[in-house]
Design an enzyme around this catalytic site. Structure first.
Site, PDB file in Angstrom:
ATOM      1  N   TYR A 178       1.000  -1.282   0.089  1.00  0.00           N
ATOM      2  CA  TYR A 178      -0.024  -0.021  -0.104  1.00  0.00           C
ATOM      3  C   TYR A 178       0.901   1.255   0.127  1.00  0.00           C
ATOM      4  O   TYR A 178       0.468   2.036   0.179  1.00  0.00           O
ATOM      5  CB  TYR A 178      -0.835   0.109   1.211  1.00  0.00           C
ATOM      6  CG  TYR A 178      -2.111   0.778   1.051  1.00  0.00           C
ATOM      7  CD1 TYR A 178      -3.200   0.383   0.547  1.00  0.00           C
ATOM      8  CD2 TYR A 178      -2.110   2.196   1.686  1.00  0.00           C
ATOM      9  CE1 TYR A 178      -4.495   1.241   0.228  1.00  0.00           C
ATOM     10  CE2 TYR A 178      -3.228   2.880   1.321  1.00  0.00           C
ATOM     11  CZ  TYR A 178      -4.262   2.627   0.718  1.00  0.00           C
ATOM     12  OH  TYR A 178      -5.541   3.250   0.918  1.00  0.00           O
ATOM     13  N   LYS A 188      -3.270 -13.991   4.100  1.00  0.00           N
ATOM     14  CA  LYS A 188      -3.356 -14.996   2.670  1.00  0.00           C
ATOM     15  C   LYS A 188      -2.225 -15.852   2.941  1.00  0.00           C
ATOM     16  O   LYS A 188      -1.435 -16.135   1.970  1.00  0.00           O
ATOM     17  CB  LYS A 188      -3.455 -14.024   1.591  1.00  0.00           C
ATOM     18  CG  LYS A 188      -3.779 -14.874   0.367  1.00  0.00           C
ATOM     19  CD  LYS A 188      -5.233 -15.068   0.152  1.00  0.00           C
ATOM     20  CE  LYS A 188      -5.604 -16.022  -0.969  1.00  0.00           C
ATOM     21  NZ  LYS A 188      -6.762 -16.630  -1.225  1.00  0.00           N
ATOM     22  N   ASP A 219     -10.172 -13.995   1.674  1.00  0.00           N
ATOM     23  CA  ASP A 219     -11.426 -13.945   0.824  1.00  0.00           C
ATOM     24  C   ASP A 219     -12.483 -14.899   1.435  1.00  0.00           C
ATOM     25  O   ASP A 219     -13.637 -14.241   1.076  1.00  0.00           O
ATOM     26  CB  ASP A 219     -11.125 -14.880  -0.418  1.00  0.00           C
ATOM     27  CG  ASP A 219      -9.934 -16.077  -0.321  1.00  0.00           C
ATOM     28  OD1 ASP A 219      -9.364 -16.167   0.966  1.00  0.00           O
ATOM     29  OD2 ASP A 219      -9.680 -16.774  -1.230  1.00  0.00           O
ATOM     30  N   ASP A 279      -7.846  -2.126   4.193  1.00  0.00           N
ATOM     31  CA  ASP A 279      -8.538  -0.989   3.390  1.00  0.00           C
ATOM     32  C   ASP A 279      -9.787  -1.538   2.801  1.00  0.00           C
ATOM     33  O   ASP A 279     -10.961  -0.881   2.603  1.00  0.00           O
ATOM     34  CB  ASP A 279      -7.555  -0.397   2.353  1.00  0.00           C
ATOM     35  CG  ASP A 279      -8.113   0.357   1.188  1.00  0.00           C
ATOM     36  OD1 ASP A 279      -8.732   1.261   1.715  1.00  0.00           O
ATOM     37  OD2 ASP A 279      -7.724   0.226   0.183  1.00  0.00           O
ATOM     38  N   ASP A 337     -14.090  -1.004   3.599  1.00  0.00           N
ATOM     39  CA  ASP A 337     -15.218  -0.286   2.842  1.00  0.00           C
ATOM     40  C   ASP A 337     -16.322  -1.474   2.681  1.00  0.00           C
ATOM     41  O   ASP A 337     -17.503  -0.947   2.751  1.00  0.00           O
ATOM     42  CB  ASP A 337     -14.687  -0.223   1.654  1.00  0.00           C
ATOM     43  CG  ASP A 337     -14.140   1.456   1.523  1.00  0.00           C
ATOM     44  OD1 ASP A 337     -13.372   2.033   2.431  1.00  0.00           O
ATOM     45  OD2 ASP A 337     -14.173   1.901   0.155  1.00  0.00           O
TER      46      ASP A 337
END
Ligand code: NAI
Ligand code: MG
Length: 329
Positions: A124, A169, A202, A226, A230
């Site tokens: 990021y 992950k 996921d 991030d 949302d």
């Protein structure tokens, strides 16, 4: 007296921050305000998105409230994203993003979740290179940053429902995501009262949509935090509602989760709720808990009876909504 530094930034930041100032003034607390600039318009004027004077103003204040900063979706030589730059420069390593149900249309009722997002590294931080048709981004994960974000998340969980989901992950990225997972689980041994479990990102996305009540605190590396925050905002009324805090050992910058919203900027219809709930987080940080709860209650009262801004199906403007919240306060 406490000093609040205001950084409106770009787009609707220039609409919601003046509204928040009115709200803060209406609380009756003894506050002084300074104003500083940052963002895309600042970059266009001065060749830097965060002038040194802005960093000094943040350091001098007891807390900072920021609006939103535009970043173009292409490489612009010399440009650093303003909020990312300040997070890094001021070591605001923890990004706290609560997701709580409010009485608005389209909300899943009864939710109270908190995303604790690592804020200084990972995929990021604009460490990218391009060689012709090949582009490479570095995802740096360190034990130090993972350790300190783990502590923030575990302390938060301890004060809440004592459940922590470590989002990762590591099955595909065993070295980077794996180091994050391994470190958080290690620190969690010091918090036997918190039930810490891991979940692959996921699967976390699906479970957040299907079974959000199962979550209390989540901790994630920068980009996963991030994206999922949302999604979490989408479950609890949208970006017009979602607040956040960037916190380090010495400084703190509070900002709504949303961006500069160029599609509605300049029309005076931005929902200031996210910024008002961010103000409540800022007041908590200043140990003004009672006023923070009053602000939240005033916001909820208006969300319940209206008027609402267009993102929530109403016709209120930023100003008339703010008037109603101040009246409720
Ligand atoms: P955005 O959050 O600005 O807007 C997404 C959608 O939500 C838009 O349809 C917008 O109208 C709506 N929305 C957002 N906040 C709202 C509010 N308070 N009231 C009513 N509607 C609201 O995200 P987008 O469009 O992806 O990005 C726009 C710009 O903002 C980009 O330059 C991006 O880099 C920047 N950005 C900055 C952030 C920050 O300063 N922390 C965070 C996210 C994006
Ligand atoms: Mg975001």
């Amino acid at each position: 007296m406490r000093t609040i530094c205001l950084i409106p930034g770009d787009g609707i930041g220039r609409e919601v921050i003046p509204a928040a100032r009115r709200l803060l003034e209406a609380t009756g607390l003894d506050l002084a305000f300074t104003e500083a600039e940052a963002g895309w318009a600042t970059f266009e004027r001065h060749g830097t998105s965060v002038p040194d004077a802005t960093l000094e103003a943040v350091k001098a204040a007891d807390a900072t409230l920021a609006g939103a900063f535009t970043s173009p979706s292409r490489k612009v030589p010399g440009h650093n994203g303003a909020i990312r730059f300040m997070r890094k420069k001021l070591d605001l390593y923890a990004n706290l993003r609560p997701s709580v149900s409010h009485p608005v249309p389209g909300t899943v009722p009864g939710l109270d979740m908190l995303m604790v997002r690592e804020n200084t590294e990972g995929l990021y931080v604009e460490q990218e290179r391009r060689y012709g048709d090949i582009a490479i981004a570095d995802a740096v994960v360190t034990k130090r940053a993972s350790e300190r974000i783990a502590r923030v998340a575990l302390e938060q969980a301890r004060r809440r429902r004592k459940r922590l989901a470590v989002v990762h992950k590591a099955n595909v990225l065993p070295l980077t995501s794996g180091l994050f997972l391994e470190t958080v689980l290690e620190v969690a041994k010091e918090y036997p009262d918190v039930e810490t479990y891991d979940i692959i990102v996921d699967a976390a996305a699906m479970k957040l949509v299907r079974d959000p009540e199962a979550f209390d605190v989540l901790v994630a590396t920068n980009l996963f935090g991030d994206i999922l925050s949302d999604l979490m905002a989408g479950l609890t009324g949208g970006l017009g509602i979602a607040p956040s805090a960037n916190v380090g050992e010495k400084y703190a910058i509070f900002e709504p989760v949303h961006g500069s919203a160029p599609d509605i900027a300049g029309r005076g219809v931005a929902n200031p709720t996210a910024t008002f709930l961010t103000v409540a987080m800022l007041l908590d940080h200043l140990d003004e808990q009672e006023t923070a709860r009053r602000v939240e209650a005033a916001v909820d009262a208006v969300l319940e009876r209206g008027p609402l801004t267009p993102d929530l199906g109403g016709e209120a403007t930023t100003e008339t909504f703010t008037d109603a919240v101040i009246a409720a306060l």
